[in-house]
Enzyme design. Structure first.
Site, mmCIF file in Angstrom:
data_model
loop_
_atom_site.group_PDB
_atom_site.id
_atom_site.type_symbol
_atom_site.label_atom_id
_atom_site.label_comp_id
_atom_site.label_asym_id
_atom_site.label_seq_id
_atom_site.Cartn_x
_atom_site.Cartn_y
_atom_site.Cartn_z
ATOM 1 N N GLU A 1 0.881 -1.174 0.000
ATOM 2 C CA GLU A 1 0.000 0.000 0.000
ATOM 3 C C GLU A 1 0.915 1.219 0.000
ATOM 4 O O GLU A 1 1.430 1.617 1.036
ATOM 5 C CB GLU A 1 -0.895 -0.022 1.245
ATOM 6 C CG GLU A 1 -1.819 -1.227 1.321
ATOM 7 C CD GLU A 1 -2.955 -1.158 0.311
ATOM 8 O OE1 GLU A 1 -3.249 -0.059 -0.192
ATOM 9 O OE2 GLU A 1 -3.546 -2.204 0.008
ATOM 10 N N CYS B 1 -2.153 9.501 2.588
ATOM 11 C CA CYS B 1 -1.718 8.893 1.329
ATOM 12 C C CYS B 1 -2.641 9.251 0.173
ATOM 13 O O CYS B 1 -2.194 9.396 -0.960
ATOM 14 C CB CYS B 1 -1.631 7.387 1.481
ATOM 15 S SG CYS B 1 -3.186 6.643 2.005
HETATM 16 P P1 NAD Z 1 8.154 4.613 5.060
HETATM 17 O O1 NAD Z 1 8.167 3.812 3.818
HETATM 18 O O2 NAD Z 1 9.335 5.474 5.357
HETATM 19 O O3 NAD Z 1 7.979 3.675 6.365
HETATM 20 C C1 NAD Z 1 6.938 2.713 6.487
HETATM 21 C C2 NAD Z 1 7.405 1.569 7.378
HETATM 22 O O4 NAD Z 1 8.516 0.957 6.757
HETATM 23 C C3 NAD Z 1 7.858 1.979 8.791
HETATM 24 O O5 NAD Z 1 7.331 1.077 9.740
HETATM 25 C C4 NAD Z 1 9.373 1.851 8.726
HETATM 26 O O6 NAD Z 1 9.928 1.451 9.952
HETATM 27 C C5 NAD Z 1 9.567 0.767 7.703
HETATM 28 N N1 NAD Z 1 10.873 0.814 7.015
HETATM 29 C C6 NAD Z 1 11.732 1.849 6.918
HETATM 30 N N2 NAD Z 1 12.812 1.484 6.205
HETATM 31 C C7 NAD Z 1 12.638 0.186 5.854
HETATM 32 C C8 NAD Z 1 13.411 -0.755 5.097
HETATM 33 N N3 NAD Z 1 14.566 -0.425 4.569
HETATM 34 N N4 NAD Z 1 12.880 -1.984 4.916
HETATM 35 C C9 NAD Z 1 11.692 -2.313 5.437
HETATM 36 N N5 NAD Z 1 10.943 -1.461 6.146
HETATM 37 C C10 NAD Z 1 11.395 -0.226 6.357
HETATM 38 O O7 NAD Z 1 6.809 5.463 5.007
HETATM 39 P P2 NAD Z 1 6.309 6.591 5.981
HETATM 40 O O8 NAD Z 1 7.156 7.800 5.849
HETATM 41 O O9 NAD Z 1 6.146 6.018 7.344
HETATM 42 O O10 NAD Z 1 4.845 6.880 5.388
HETATM 43 C C11 NAD Z 1 4.612 7.762 4.353
HETATM 44 C C12 NAD Z 1 4.389 7.051 3.035
HETATM 45 O O11 NAD Z 1 3.425 6.032 3.198
HETATM 46 C C13 NAD Z 1 3.835 7.959 1.954
HETATM 47 O O12 NAD Z 1 4.453 7.678 0.744
HETATM 48 C C14 NAD Z 1 2.359 7.605 1.903
HETATM 49 O O13 NAD Z 1 1.725 7.876 0.675
HETATM 50 C C15 NAD Z 1 2.419 6.151 2.178
HETATM 51 N N6 NAD Z 1 1.142 5.693 2.718
HETATM 52 C C16 NAD Z 1 0.384 4.859 1.951
HETATM 53 C C17 NAD Z 1 -0.848 4.442 2.420
HETATM 54 C C18 NAD Z 1 -1.727 3.521 1.620
HETATM 55 O O14 NAD Z 1 -2.666 2.961 2.197
HETATM 56 N N7 NAD Z 1 -1.484 3.326 0.341
HETATM 57 C C19 NAD Z 1 -1.297 4.867 3.673
HETATM 58 C C20 NAD Z 1 -0.486 5.706 4.411
HETATM 59 C C21 NAD Z 1 0.736 6.106 3.934
#
Ligand code: NAD
Length: 492
Positions: free
Chosen positions: A239, A273
């Site tokens: 997502e 998002c």
């Molecule tokens: P992010 O990708 O930085 O982090 C998400 C999760 O991934 C966190 O729990 C983090 O600890 C983990 N993570 C970080 N580095 C990682 C790695 N190398 N390998 C595996 N996991 C890792 O995202 P964010 O900044 O927390 O959220 C914002 C983003 O999420 C935006 O792009 C937004 O559009 C998207 N988002 C999408 C939805 C949806 O339903 N499509 C909903 C909310 C947010």
């Protein structure tokens, strides 16, 4: 001037300074493999939970959220600096509650085996799909809706009879810790568990051989998650995010559209998002629309600092990124309308900003904004607007404002996005009976309601052959009967 050339935390009184959260230094990183082994062992020993057990789990989850709702609202707000309480109630508590209610209402019929047709040549027989739990599901969540994006997928994972490991975001440490505590009090660890930690733990989490991994987060990290999961052939639901466009058509009342777009965009200060990312407007209406959007923003948020209805930006790093986007746009000639508030930075709040005349290669037009900034972009014809959208990665959401059915049909037919709301923003994501997910760079797979139940189940095809059937007659050595049966089946 954007008014953001201020150190976000300079001059902050101790009361206003967002609390620094220090996790317990003695806390050991969780043994992920041991937790997974524990849950797997429970799957082996107890198998699929019954309907009654699933309902009990959903009720326990629902009660947990209900009983701790005030604490959850306060904790999420502390993590943000300020998160409007009503926004948390609407987008997290209500969303989780509605999700559970919907699943509870329909679960019995979803769990029932589904009859499928049997090919004429194979009759008499019966075919059905039997939904089985996948096993252990990993849920990796971001910070922007820390309850909805952990407990939402958890609801459907439990409905489908799975065990679940959740890794919430390190950017909402208080909420993640509270979630861990509440889940620990509500569920046995072999059924649901929360592990907390930063990107290193998240990376390790993705290497676990889950039966399914549901990741919500950025497209950039999503790529790494998919690579890690591929090593175990773990199926993923990704997502992700992206730049969700709004197309305003000439026939739609401009001020009405501006108000609806402002409500969606500035909710959670744009950290959603499916927030509208930029607005495509008939070229001659660009400045008029930008004025109307600015007026709408001022009406919603007459003040910024001290206004509890306006949410803070999650971290200094995210604040600087957004401030940088405004400064860069301004330095390349964009016109910026922004509510002036010199005290906003102290609360890590960025006042709504409407930008016109932004150059195409500016960061704000390339990256997902994820904050309260709205570029307004002019288009000459609907074809132009459609090309603009199609020249970019497929977005998570698309919004269009028009009452002309032919225009809406044209736009929907010729573009792709995860979901759509016509004459509104973000509302499709709140529908329990619509699949929610992206397409292409905005995601893979969808959940919510029935689609979530199916996503987290194994749809096992089962064929029951009747006592009488021809197939044990069609066998070597092939004689007259085999040839006759084959001819009949081929329709010769
Ligand atoms: P992010 O990708 O930085 O982090 C998400 C999760 O991934 C966190 O729990 C983090 O600890 C983990 N993570 C970080 N580095 C990682 C790695 N190398 N390998 C595996 N996991 C890792 O995202 P964010 O900044 O927390 O959220 C914002 C983003 O999420 C935006 O792009 C937004 O559009 C998207 N988002 C999408 C939805 C949806 O339903 N499509 C909903 C909310 C947010």
């Amino acid at each position: 001037m954007s008014g953001l050339d201020i150190d976000p935390l300079a001059g902050v009184s101790p009361k206003e300074t967002p609390m620094k959260f220090s996790p317990d230094q003695t806390e050991m990183p969780p043994d992920l493999h041991a937790l997974l082994a524990l849950q797997r062992d429970d799957v082996r020993r107890h198998g699929a939970p019954s309907y009654a057990q699933r309902i009990a789990a959903l009720d326990a989850l629902s009660n947990m959220v209900k009983q701790h709702r005030h604490e959850l609202v306060r904790t999420i707000s502390a993590d943000f600096g300020n998160r409007a309480a009503t926004e948390t109630e609407l987008s997290e508590l209500m969303s989780v509650r509605n999700g559970i209610k919907h699943v509870r209402t329909h679960l019995k019929s979803w769990m029932r085996p589904q009859r499928r047709k049997v090919g004429i040549a194979f009759r008499p027989a019966s075919a059905q799909i039997v939904y089985q739990p996948l096993g252990v599901i990993g849920i990796l969540a971001p910070w922007n809706y820390p309850l909805t994006l952990t407990l939402g997928p958890l609801t459907e994972a439990l409905a489908a009879g799975n065990r679940v490991m959740i890794k919430p975001s390190e950017l909402t440490p208080r909420t993640s810790a509270l979630l861990g505590k509440l889940i620990g009090e509500t569920f046995p660890v072999e059924q649901v568990t929360v592990v907390t930690g930063g990107p290193d733990l998240a990376e390790a989490f993705c290497t676990l051989p889950f039966d399914h991994l549901l990741f919500t987060g950025s497209t950039h990290v999503g790529r790494q998650v998919m690579i890690a999961a591929a090593r175990n052939l773990t199926p993923v639901t990704l997502e992700l995010g992206g730049k969700s466009p709004v197309v305003l058509c000439r026939d739609y009342p401009l001020r009405k559209a501006a108000r609806i777009i402002a409500i969606g965009k500035f909710f959670n200060a744009g950290q959603t998002c499916v927030a509208p990312d930029y607005v495509l407007v008939p070229r001659d209406l660009t400045e008029t629309f930008a004025d109307a959007l600015f007026d709408a923003a001022r009406e919603l948020y007459p003040t910024i600092a001290g206004n509890d209805d306006y949410t803070s930006i999650i971290s200094d790093r995210h604040y600087r990124r957004l401030a940088g986007m405004i400064d860069e746009a301004e330095s390349t000639g964009a016109k910026i309308r922004q509510i002036a508030d010199v005290h906003a930075a102290a609360e890590r709040k960025i006042p709504p900003a409407i930008l016109t005349g932004v150059v195409a290669d500016a960061t704000i037009m390339r990256d997902e904004i994820f904050g309260p900034l709205v570029p307004v972009v002019g288009y000459d014809s609907l074809d132009d607007a459609i090309n603009f959208i199609n020249n970019r990665p497929k977005p998570l959401a698309l919004y269009c404002f028009s009452h002309r059915c032919a225009v809406i049909a044209d736009l929907l037919e010729r573009t792709r996005s995860g979901g759509v709301t016509v004459n509104g923003t973000m509302l499709h994501a709140a529908q329990e009976d619509l699949p929610f997910g992206g397409v292409g760079e905005s995601g893979t797979g969808a959940y919510h309601g029935y689609d979530g139940f199916v996503r987290m189940s194994h749809s096992r095809g089962v064929l029951r052959v009747n006592r009488f059937n021809m197939f044990d007659r069609v066998a070597a050595p092939y004689g007259k009967l085999s040839r006759l049966v084959t001819r009949i089946m081929l329709g010769k």
